[in-house]
Design an enzyme around this catalytic site. Structure first.
Site, mmCIF file in Angstrom:
data_model
loop_
_atom_site.group_PDB
_atom_site.id
_atom_site.type_symbol
_atom_site.label_atom_id
_atom_site.label_comp_id
_atom_site.label_asym_id
_atom_site.label_seq_id
_atom_site.Cartn_x
_atom_site.Cartn_y
_atom_site.Cartn_z
ATOM 1 N N GLY A 117 92.714 78.264 -13.999
ATOM 2 C CA GLY A 117 92.590 79.336 -13.007
ATOM 3 C C GLY A 117 91.506 78.990 -11.996
ATOM 4 O O GLY A 117 91.236 77.819 -11.726
ATOM 5 N N ASP B 292 96.788 70.335 -30.124
ATOM 6 C CA ASP B 292 96.643 68.871 -30.078
ATOM 7 C C ASP B 292 95.701 68.361 -31.175
ATOM 8 O O ASP B 292 95.734 67.188 -31.517
ATOM 9 C CB ASP B 292 96.102 68.432 -28.713
ATOM 10 C CG ASP B 292 96.941 68.960 -27.563
ATOM 11 O OD1 ASP B 292 98.140 69.205 -27.783
ATOM 12 O OD2 ASP B 292 96.397 69.136 -26.456
ATOM 13 N N GLN C 105 106.594 74.602 -29.520
ATOM 14 C CA GLN C 105 105.505 74.218 -30.428
ATOM 15 C C GLN C 105 104.320 75.174 -30.352
ATOM 16 O O GLN C 105 103.482 75.217 -31.227
ATOM 17 C CB GLN C 105 105.022 72.795 -30.088
ATOM 18 C CG GLN C 105 106.082 71.756 -30.326
ATOM 19 C CD GLN C 105 105.834 70.481 -29.512
ATOM 20 O OE1 GLN C 105 105.274 69.541 -30.004
ATOM 21 N NE2 GLN C 105 106.262 70.480 -28.255
HETATM 22 O O1 F6P Z 1 96.801 71.130 -24.796
HETATM 23 C C1 F6P Z 1 97.861 71.865 -25.286
HETATM 24 C C2 F6P Z 1 99.154 71.507 -24.607
HETATM 25 O O2 F6P Z 1 100.186 72.244 -25.232
HETATM 26 C C3 F6P Z 1 99.471 70.019 -24.581
HETATM 27 O O3 F6P Z 1 99.929 69.535 -25.807
HETATM 28 C C4 F6P Z 1 100.465 69.963 -23.453
HETATM 29 O O4 F6P Z 1 100.455 68.708 -22.810
HETATM 30 C C5 F6P Z 1 99.965 71.008 -22.500
HETATM 31 O O5 F6P Z 1 99.133 71.876 -23.235
HETATM 32 C C6 F6P Z 1 101.045 71.825 -21.830
HETATM 33 O O6 F6P Z 1 100.430 72.721 -20.956
HETATM 34 P P1 F6P Z 1 101.186 73.841 -20.138
HETATM 35 O O7 F6P Z 1 101.333 75.039 -21.016
HETATM 36 O O8 F6P Z 1 100.302 74.087 -18.983
HETATM 37 O O9 F6P Z 1 102.535 73.297 -19.761
#
Ligand code: F6P
Length: 359
Positions: free
Chosen positions: A77, A141, A285
């Site tokens: 943000g 992660d 996930q």
């Molecule tokens: O860091 C968590 C995560 O889910 C990563 O595994 C992934 O690359 C990223 O965030 C995805 O982010 P967004 O929700 O912004 O697409």
């Protein structure tokens, strides 16, 4: 000095278990006669403090079992660190002023930030500017140093494992090779644990660049042995020895990891003649109800955050070390990525189990 009122916010990408932490904080705070005020939409909530609300035990009953965050969150943000001419990052003064004034306006003596590395870095800058801040480590992660486990990881691993098992049945029917691209950013914890838990045949992770020739040979040999299907889990940050990480440009101009699954799909299909499919698991996930483990860990993290607050120990991050909930200095916890090391036990055990790692 115990804080009469504790501010909390959830920042960055969500994950399962955020609500469990919120419930842990609210329940433990209530027993210490502390009030909890929740800021909405991550750090953005500090720019709109009038939208914050007091959370009571009744507001949080049962939420430990719910995915997402009842407070909402914002990824990237306006609350961003800026790099100065000296190369050092800092939070612009107007944002520090806004944070201070939001806490004052809500009479919050301290702020607990539930976030991943980026959000906790911001928390550290608030702490350095004199605010009483605590961090709780969140991410699917599991790549934060100073904690053996973040909440949200166990749930994400379960999602990957379930996908591997579900894709196995259809791959078996059709004698296909199915590639599952999973998240994890620059680390392979999620791919590796998910592959082992789901019984995949291969896992390709960023820490072990894969050899395309060996991968092709692995698939051909498995077919020759009469194995009908192969499931290959690929971390979004994985790369071929001969190549680079694959990224894609989003409509908003962001350069995000993604596409390695399709690369592996073309490689295997093109060089083995097998029928292949690629499944990008994406935000499945991160969504849905947390596992029992994440519900317990999340609530315990919440309790620890309140204990720290009660003891006047600010500038700390709650952590999980050697099977117990503890805490570390925020400054020692952020900016340090925890990767799968060549001697990591999970890597050794995965090999011992016969999981192909592309090398
Ligand atoms: O860091 C968590 C995560 O889910 C990563 O595994 C992934 O690359 C990223 O965030 C995805 O982010 P967004 O929700 O912004 O697409």
């Amino acid at each position: 000095m115990p804080a009469p009122r504790l501010g909390i916010l959830t920042a960055g990408g969500d994950c399962a278990g955020l609500n469990a932490v919120i419930r842990g904080i609210v329940s433990a705070a209530a027993r210490q006669q502390m009030e909890v005020v929740g800021f909405h939409e991550g750090y953005e909530g500090l720019l709109n403090p009038q939208t914050a609300r007091v959370l009571g035990v009744a507001d949080t009953r049962g939420i430990e079992a719910q995915g997402g965050t009842i407070l909402g969150t914002t990824n990237k943000g306006r609350f961003q660190l800026r790099r100065g001419a000296d190369g050092k990052s800092s939070l612009p003064e107007p944002l520090l002023r806004a944070a201070r004034s939001a806490l004052e306006q809500q009479r919050a003596g301290a702020l607990v930030v539930l976030g991943g590395d980026g959000s906790l870095r911001t928390a550290l800058h608030l702490a350095r500017a004199g605010m009483r801040v605590l961090g709780v480590p969140k991410t699917i992660d599991n790549d934060l140093d100073s904690t053996d486990m973040t909440f949200g990881f166990d749930t994400a691993v379960s999602r990957v494992a379930e996908a591997v098992q579900n894709l196995r049945t259809t791959a078996e029917s059709h004698k296909r090779v199915i590639i599952i691209e999973v998240m994890g950013r620059h680390t392979g914890w999620l791919a590796l644990h998910g592959a082992v838990a789901g019984g995949a045949d291969a896992a390709l992770i960023p820490e072990v660049p894969f050899d395309g020739d060996l991968l092709v040979r692995f698939v051909k040999e498995a077919e020759r042995r009469g194995q009908r299907s192969q499931i290959i889990v690929v971390a979004e940050g994985a790369r071929a020895k001969s190549g680079r990480q694959i990224r894609r440009q989003t409509a908003s101009g962001e350069n995000r990891l993604g596409g390695i699954g399709n690369y592996v799909d073309s490689l295997v299909a093109g060089r083995t003649g097998r029928e292949t499919r690629c499944c990008v698991l994406g935000h499945l996930q991160r969504g849905g109800a947390p596992t029992a483990f994440d519900r317990v860990l999340g609530q315990q993290f919440g309790v620890r955050a309140v204990e720290l607050c009660n003891d006047g120990m600010f500038g700390r991050m709650v952590s999980f070390r050697f099977g117990a909930v503890t805490d570390v200095a925020l400054a020692d916890a952020v900016n340090r990525r925890r990767s799968v090391q060549p001697d990591s036990q999970i890597l050794r055990h995965a090999r011992a189990l016969g999981l192909f790692l592309g090398d």
